[in-house]
Design a protein around this motif. Structure first.
Motif, mmCIF file in Angstrom:
data_model
loop_
_atom_site.group_PDB
_atom_site.id
_atom_site.type_symbol
_atom_site.label_atom_id
_atom_site.label_comp_id
_atom_site.label_asym_id
_atom_site.label_seq_id
_atom_site.Cartn_x
_atom_site.Cartn_y
_atom_site.Cartn_z
ATOM 1 N N SER A 168 0.816 -1.215 0.000
ATOM 2 C CA SER A 168 0.000 0.000 0.000
ATOM 3 C C SER A 168 0.849 1.264 0.000
ATOM 4 O O SER A 168 0.535 2.230 -0.703
ATOM 5 N N LEU A 169 1.936 1.282 0.764
ATOM 6 C CA LEU A 169 2.754 2.485 0.854
ATOM 7 C C LEU A 169 3.398 2.832 -0.483
ATOM 8 O O LEU A 169 3.500 4.005 -0.848
ATOM 9 N N ALA A 170 3.827 1.812 -1.223
ATOM 10 C CA ALA A 170 4.479 2.078 -2.511
ATOM 11 C C ALA A 170 3.528 2.739 -3.499
ATOM 12 O O ALA A 170 3.966 3.474 -4.393
ATOM 13 N N LEU A 201 9.111 9.831 3.918
ATOM 14 C CA LEU A 201 9.073 8.763 4.916
ATOM 15 C C LEU A 201 8.826 7.407 4.255
ATOM 16 O O LEU A 201 9.412 6.389 4.647
ATOM 17 N N GLU A 202 7.954 7.379 3.237
ATOM 18 C CA GLU A 202 7.653 6.122 2.562
ATOM 19 C C GLU A 202 8.836 5.636 1.724
ATOM 20 O O GLU A 202 9.108 4.430 1.660
ATOM 21 N N GLY A 255 11.941 6.345 2.453
ATOM 22 C CA GLY A 255 12.869 5.880 3.480
ATOM 23 C C GLY A 255 12.496 4.505 4.000
ATOM 24 O O GLY A 255 13.371 3.663 4.257
ATOM 25 N N TYR A 256 11.210 4.258 4.146
ATOM 26 C CA TYR A 256 10.731 2.943 4.587
ATOM 27 C C TYR A 256 11.148 1.864 3.593
ATOM 28 O O TYR A 256 11.605 0.788 3.998
ATOM 29 N N MET A 257 11.019 2.150 2.300
ATOM 30 C CA MET A 257 11.357 1.152 1.285
ATOM 31 C C MET A 257 12.860 0.873 1.237
ATOM 32 O O MET A 257 13.280 -0.245 0.928
ATOM 33 N N VAL A 258 13.677 1.872 1.525
ATOM 34 C CA VAL A 258 15.126 1.660 1.514
ATOM 35 C C VAL A 258 15.582 0.977 2.804
ATOM 36 O O VAL A 258 16.314 -0.019 2.761
ATOM 37 N N VAL A 259 15.133 1.483 3.955
ATOM 38 C CA VAL A 259 15.646 1.002 5.240
ATOM 39 C C VAL A 259 14.956 -0.286 5.675
ATOM 40 O O VAL A 259 15.606 -1.299 5.954
ATOM 41 N N PHE A 260 13.623 -0.266 5.728
ATOM 42 C CA PHE A 260 12.904 -1.422 6.262
ATOM 43 C C PHE A 260 12.719 -2.514 5.210
ATOM 44 O O PHE A 260 13.037 -3.680 5.444
#
Length: 306
Positions: free
Chosen positions: A22-24, A220-221, A223-228
């Protein structure tokens, strides 16, 4: 190592992947293209793993032609091809369809384990492969009320199915490496190979992205895809492979669509129709059949040879 830690790590991975469906959708294609996102992911992760490997295992190297060849194949399948197919597919199809098709990966794990690790394929597993394939086929070819929203959903579903296939192959191929070398040694190598494969497809898109237009939510999204999604999920997955079989990791992919449906519906990104529910039942039944335990065969000596 306690089984609770392994299961906790795998559940966290499933949750990370489930949220990404969903975030992507917020990021692409309006703010960033699929291949641009992949470029940021692999460059960020390959840099991170290379730096950490330098400090935690500075002198360890992957040795021997067999292991080096395996690490290159893992980078091609598990990083480069996998991520390009996933984001290209998710860009075209719905979050729920993509998450359901991801559950085909455990079936691929079973087939690949039989070929590469010489595990037995029983009659229930054969039936499961057939049932799961039928569910995937009906999902790929179906058209629902949201066809206008996702006019290229069939192409996207095919990309996601291919992504699940190569990721299943990766889970099987990387296991002998994870049990022989430090996790960061393996991840540094496979992400370097993955970057060599993926960056040529997306560096222009990443370079020409208008980052100044990103609101805080999009930053933030990303960053979420790169980090998490990339660093933490791959690290936990590969760490778990030291203590669990590829089949167990495959079973945890089973949780992703359940979590993804809850997140997608809650965020208003998708809806669960009766047809999708029926297709999910077929896929889940197939995965359950192929995941039934058999007596494991030992990994052949040549698989672990240098």
């Amino acid at each position: 190592m306690s089984s609770q830690r392994v299961h906790a790590a795998l559940f966290l991975v499933a949750l990370i992947y489930a949220a990404n469906y969903s975030l992507a959708k917020d990021v692409m294609p309006h703010f960033m293209t699929p291949f641009g996102i992949v470029t940021l992911r692999v460059l960020g992760a390959s840099t991170f793993f290379a730096l950490v490997k330098y400090f935690v295992a500075p002198h360890e190297k992957i040795t021997g032609w067999a292991d080096n060849r395996r690490s290159i194949l893992c980078g091609i399948f598990g990083i480069g091809t996998n991520q390009l197919l996933f984001f290209a597919g998710l860009n075209y199809t719905s979050p729920i369809s993509a998450s359901l098709l991801q559950t085909i990966a455990p079936i691929v794990v079973v087939i690949a384990s039989a070929v590469l690790l010489h595990e037995r394929i029983t009659l229930p597993r054969v039936l499961g492969i057939g049932v799961g394939a039928a569910g995937a086929a009906t999902l790929i070819l179906s058209r629902d009320a949201r066809a206008a929203v996702y006019p290229h959903a069939t192409l996207g579903n095919i990309f996601i199915l291919a992504n699940a296939t190569v990721f299943g192959l990766y889970l099987v191929m990387v296991q002998p490496l994870m049990r022989k070398y430090h996790a960061f040694t393996v991840l540094a190598r496979v992400f370097l190979v993955g970057a060599i494969i993926a960056v040529p497809f997306g560096w222009r898109e990443a370079w020409h992205t208008n980052y100044a237009s990103f609101p805080l939510k999009i930053w933030l999204e990303v960053g979420y895809m790169v980090v998490f999604l990339t660093i933490i999920a791959y690290l936990l997955n590969n760490w778990a492979l030291k203590y669990a079989s590829p089949a167990l990791l495959g079973v945890y992919i089973y949780l992703q669509p359940v979590l993804a449906v809850l997140i997608a519906v809650a965020l208003g990104k998708d809806h669960l129709s009766w047809s999708k529910a029926g297709q999910a039942v077929l896929i889940f039944l197939g995965v359950w059949l192929v995941s039934k335990k058999t007596r494991p065969a030992p990994i052949p000596a040549e698989m672990l040879a240098e």
